[in-house]
Design a protein around this motif. Sequence first.
Motif, mmCIF file in Angstrom:
data_model
loop_
_atom_site.group_PDB
_atom_site.id
_atom_site.type_symbol
_atom_site.label_atom_id
_atom_site.label_comp_id
_atom_site.label_asym_id
_atom_site.label_seq_id
_atom_site.Cartn_x
_atom_site.Cartn_y
_atom_site.Cartn_z
ATOM 1 N N ARG A 187 0.896 -1.274 0.111
ATOM 2 C CA ARG A 187 -0.034 0.129 -0.116
ATOM 3 C C ARG A 187 0.915 1.303 -0.098
ATOM 4 O O ARG A 187 0.448 2.198 -0.757
ATOM 5 C CB ARG A 187 -0.892 -0.107 1.217
ATOM 6 N N LEU A 244 2.113 1.642 -3.465
ATOM 7 C CA LEU A 244 1.299 2.238 -4.427
ATOM 8 C C LEU A 244 0.892 3.778 -4.145
ATOM 9 O O LEU A 244 0.759 4.675 -5.186
ATOM 10 C CB LEU A 244 -0.042 1.473 -4.276
ATOM 11 N N LEU A 245 1.179 4.082 -2.984
ATOM 12 C CA LEU A 245 0.794 5.582 -2.458
ATOM 13 C C LEU A 245 2.114 6.534 -2.565
ATOM 14 O O LEU A 245 1.896 7.782 -2.587
ATOM 15 C CB LEU A 245 0.305 5.709 -1.240
ATOM 16 N N ARG A 277 -3.320 -6.609 -9.464
ATOM 17 C CA ARG A 277 -1.672 -6.623 -9.086
ATOM 18 C C ARG A 277 -1.311 -7.952 -9.495
ATOM 19 O O ARG A 277 -0.182 -8.183 -9.960
ATOM 20 C CB ARG A 277 -1.432 -6.191 -7.590
ATOM 21 N N VAL A 307 -8.657 -3.629 -3.697
ATOM 22 C CA VAL A 307 -8.745 -2.596 -2.509
ATOM 23 C C VAL A 307 -10.151 -3.027 -1.643
ATOM 24 O O VAL A 307 -10.380 -2.401 -0.813
ATOM 25 C CB VAL A 307 -8.819 -1.307 -2.856
ATOM 26 N N LYS A 346 -7.066 7.793 -0.391
ATOM 27 C CA LYS A 346 -5.772 6.975 -0.514
ATOM 28 C C LYS A 346 -6.285 5.718 -1.432
ATOM 29 O O LYS A 346 -5.853 5.304 -2.161
ATOM 30 C CB LYS A 346 -5.347 6.613 0.878
ATOM 31 N N MET A 392 -4.687 4.396 -4.867
ATOM 32 C CA MET A 392 -4.290 3.139 -5.038
ATOM 33 C C MET A 392 -4.998 2.503 -6.000
ATOM 34 O O MET A 392 -4.354 1.551 -7.007
ATOM 35 C CB MET A 392 -4.164 2.192 -3.811
ATOM 36 N N LYS A 394 -3.514 3.606 -9.404
ATOM 37 C CA LYS A 394 -2.307 3.169 -9.649
ATOM 38 C C LYS A 394 -2.369 1.587 -10.324
ATOM 39 O O LYS A 394 -1.665 1.418 -10.906
ATOM 40 C CB LYS A 394 -1.408 3.286 -8.509
#
Length: 1207
Positions: A804, A807-808, A891, A950, A960, A964, A967
């Motif tokens: 995480r 990704l951020l 992912r 997520v 956030k 994510m 992304k």
Amino acid sequence: MEETISNNITNNVARAIVAALDWNSTPDARKAAVSFLDSIKTGDVRILANASFLLVKKDWSSEIRLHAFKMLQHLVRLRWEELNPMERRNFANVAVELMSEIANSSEEWALKSQTAALVAEIVRREGIELWQELLPSLVALSGQGPVQAELVAMMLRWLPEDITVHNEDLEGDRRRLLLRGLTQSLPEILPLFYTLLERHFGAALHEVGRQQLDSAKQHAATVTATLNAVNAYAEWAPLPDLSKYGIIHGCGFLLSSADFRLHACEFFRLVSPRKRPVDASASEFDSAMSNIFQILMNISREFLYKSGSSAGVIDESEYEFAEYICESLVSLGSSNLQCISGDSSILSLYLQQMLGFFQHYKLALHYQSLLFWLMLMRDLMSKPKVIVLSSGDGSAINNVGCGSGQIDNEKTKILSLMGDDICSAILDITFRRMLKREKVGTSLSLGDLELWSDDFEGKGDFSQYRSKLSELMKFVASFKPLIASAKISERIFSIINSLSVSAMPVQELAVMESTQVALENVVSAIFDGSHEFSGGSSEVHLALCRIFEGLLQQLLSLKWTEPALVEVLGHYLDALGPFLKYFPDAVGSVINKLFELLTSLPFVVKDPSTNSSRHARLQICTSFIRIAKAAEKSILPHMKGIADTMAYMQREGCLLRSEHNLLGEAFLVMASAAGIQQQQEVLAWLLEPLSQQWIQLEWQNNFLSEPLGMIRLCSETQFMWSIFHTVTFFEKALKRSGTRKGNVNLQNNSTGSTYLHPMASHLSWMLPPLLKLLHAIHSLWSPSISQALPGELKAAMTMSDAERFALLGEGNPKLPKGSLTFTDGSQTDTYKEGYAEANESDIRNWLKGIRDSGYNVLGLSMTIGDSLFKCLDVHSLSVALMENIQSMEFRHIRQLVHSVLIYLVKSCPSEMWEVWLEKLLYPLFLHVQQVLSFSWSSLLHEGKARVPDVHGMLAGSDLKVEVMEEKLLRDLTRETCLLLSAIASPGLNFGLPSLDQSGQVSRVDTSSLKDLDAFASNSMVGFLLKHRGLALPALQICLEAFKWTDSEAVTKVTSFCAHVILLAITTNNIELQEFVSKDLFYAIIKGLELESNAVISADLVGLCREIFMYLRERDPAPRQVLLSLPCITPQDLYAFEEALTKTSSPKEQKQHMKSLLLLAAGNKLKALAAQKSVNIITNVTARPRSSVTAPETRTDEGDLVGLAAVL
């Protein structure tokens, strides 16, 4: 009547400006006001000009006047050609009159600036003739007073903007004319600048003496404006002219003024990197640049003396000024050192000053100088190769010779000045400054050095700074190996002695760790293979041998037992690996010491207090790998001894699986230096024990045959981690074995053609259980199975904190000591041996580790020949990877594509495409097209990508989560497009013909076109298009990618589209032809509507050209697509086709296509408009400087001009 209408329009515009700028207005009122102003700007150009000129008068408020000036600038930039010549000349005259009117001290600075910018814009549009008419009047105006001079300086500053801010589109001719006109006028402009500087600087000082501070500020403002104008000419005006007319002298003089020195310094920053001309003016250039050297060196000498003594206190503004001076000196040395290389005394002084900056306490000054020394040493040590010869007395004074040809005189002179003292000083500072950022902690200084400053944060990553230090260290060590060896040895001895008498403070350990990096740099530089000792000096050879043997003996004699110290000692020993390559006698003692360190550390795995010991044990094992890589063949005689020790430790139960894997990896590295046969023997020795457990059906049936088996496996933690270590070792074995890239031809000719990778024979037993394991893991995400999973396992399937954070873009949280990144890039917990019950984090790490290594094993297996494709059943691979594709997270799909499927398309033999590609790519393309389409639609219309990864995340972090999601979506999109790009790679499409690039396109004889089948075996794109099931989702991805706001994905997919277009042109497939002529052509044009695609717009226009040029006679769609655009007429299209027929240049044809698309689509094609956009007046000297952020800043806005030294 007309005057009344004009006044009404002017009043309406004024009210609209007020409403648009007033935040108390309602949103509807502001929107209506902006719309009205836009209608004025796009309406009748004469109404726009008249209303704007009326609104810049003093009768109106400053806000209205400023907006009116911007409307006038808009007219000049974008609508100037709509005025006739007489109107343009009248417009220019009114604007120049405005300059005279506004040159009043009571006017705001912003209004003066906008007036000057307007006149400059008019001159740039009208050209040389108007400029030559205006120049005398401007010179006269500047003599009327400081305010008028300031305004003229502002105008002269804006004038060369099209030169300093180059716009590529079709402005080349105008830019050249402007450059020519300004260059011809330099004999008038530059003396004017000097006069203004001299006159108003003196006047400012005089007025201060008379206590006339307001008048002094006006003169000071003129000096600042003139310096800003000078800086606009500094990058392009001939340097001899800048010297001849006193500009260099004037700016050099102002460096001594605290109020103007930063602006003056900007001039030197701009001229310092100027390149030496090759014409007759070169000697004048050298003379001017030498003068600049002298000016800056005089200033830096004063600063270095003051900061190196107690002569005075230095404040932050002086440090800032010194940093700019140092930056300019670095530019001078990097670009124009030849201008002073003929004078040894000046050159020596310059090097000493740069060394002074390098040694300086302030990090910013040191860093600037570091860039110079790095550039200098990189240049000096470039070919012809510098080798070290003995001076004959065995001392550390080295002469310099040439390896291939003579070093030129300039390099020889500089090298002769790079004495032992300079090199020693550089090494001393680099050794001390190698501390890691996190090790600096709260202590921002070490002794007399500032190790960190907040200001440095913006200059780049701290690790990049350390890598620059390392590179410089290596260059100096290569140049002066004896000096470097002696210095690093002395430093290590000193640290060891201080550690022996201290209570081991953290700072000492941090210094010890940083010095290990320095040792590694020095050793690798000296023993990198470029110094062939057998052919060099035996004295140097022996001296180096004595130094490093003494150091090695000191390290071997240490009896450290603290885990942290043992770990560092292991790193020191592996840093000497390159030395061991040339001195094999020392290898045995190093290996024995490493085993001694390994066995000295506690082995108890159940005790959490021994974490640091287990971490140190793993590091010792990695030291074996590093030494094996560096020492190469020197370690081969010790392989049996290492193997015997490993076997003994295993029998005694004091070698963990993770440690055994690392030592096994070291063995594979050793074997790679011994040849294929040795590798095969080592692999058999290492893999045979693993295979006995791995191929057993009992564990496969118990844990992998049905969904609940994974639950049982996660409860059998010891076996779970055993499986983990087995899979990760398979990955290491594939990476470390086989002939190194490019060395296959070293096999003798009789066997070279039948080369078999040493791992090939093991794939048949390795891969089937691995596929079952991956299938079982993939099935966990299937909805029917995931619902029945226990909470801990279900939680372990979510993203980790580290994922995480990545990704951020927030950086990884601090990993526990066991979470190491080894050679395979893994960050799993290497302590886990299964003696404790697995928790959520353990299971997550295990799942990730198996997936990472498992995918890598499959991908690597595909690259070692056709063994995998022959020994593996494609159905089992398809089931393992694709059966649960619909429940995989983004992912994981991205990782599957990246680590497996791209290798599949690159490695699959063409005769097996039919079986393998359709089985594996069809389900992937089908699913990915659907999920990408849904997620992108959601992102573009709702602002949320909605990806499965997520789900279940905590509420309260919506923003956030959205970041994510986006992304993850972009990552999968780009990887999918990269797969299509791989399919289109040249090596997989060797059978495709090339289009005639001459631009001459004759009518195609359709009877000569080939069937698509003709390309199915020699082009993977042709193969894919032949199979409709594969082609449709892939092509749909291409079409949709052009409307997704991701230029990187478009860039990747463009090569695939180019092959699709080529096949449509060269084959008789009607369906493909229709798709390209209509759907793809339209999609590409729609892609040009996105400004994000500006970076790839030239290629997209090229694809449009090919589609239209080659397919318009075979299909009506290309013409229909163009005619469907909103702003095109049939006459436009006819004129376009006529223009195409008149040129055979593909470049010109692309330009015609670009122009037509811009015309046809109106203002919609933002990707093309982004390139065409004209320059807006900007601050040409803007820099991220605290004191020079806005050179136009004036006292009127609340900032003091200064003159602090006088006031």
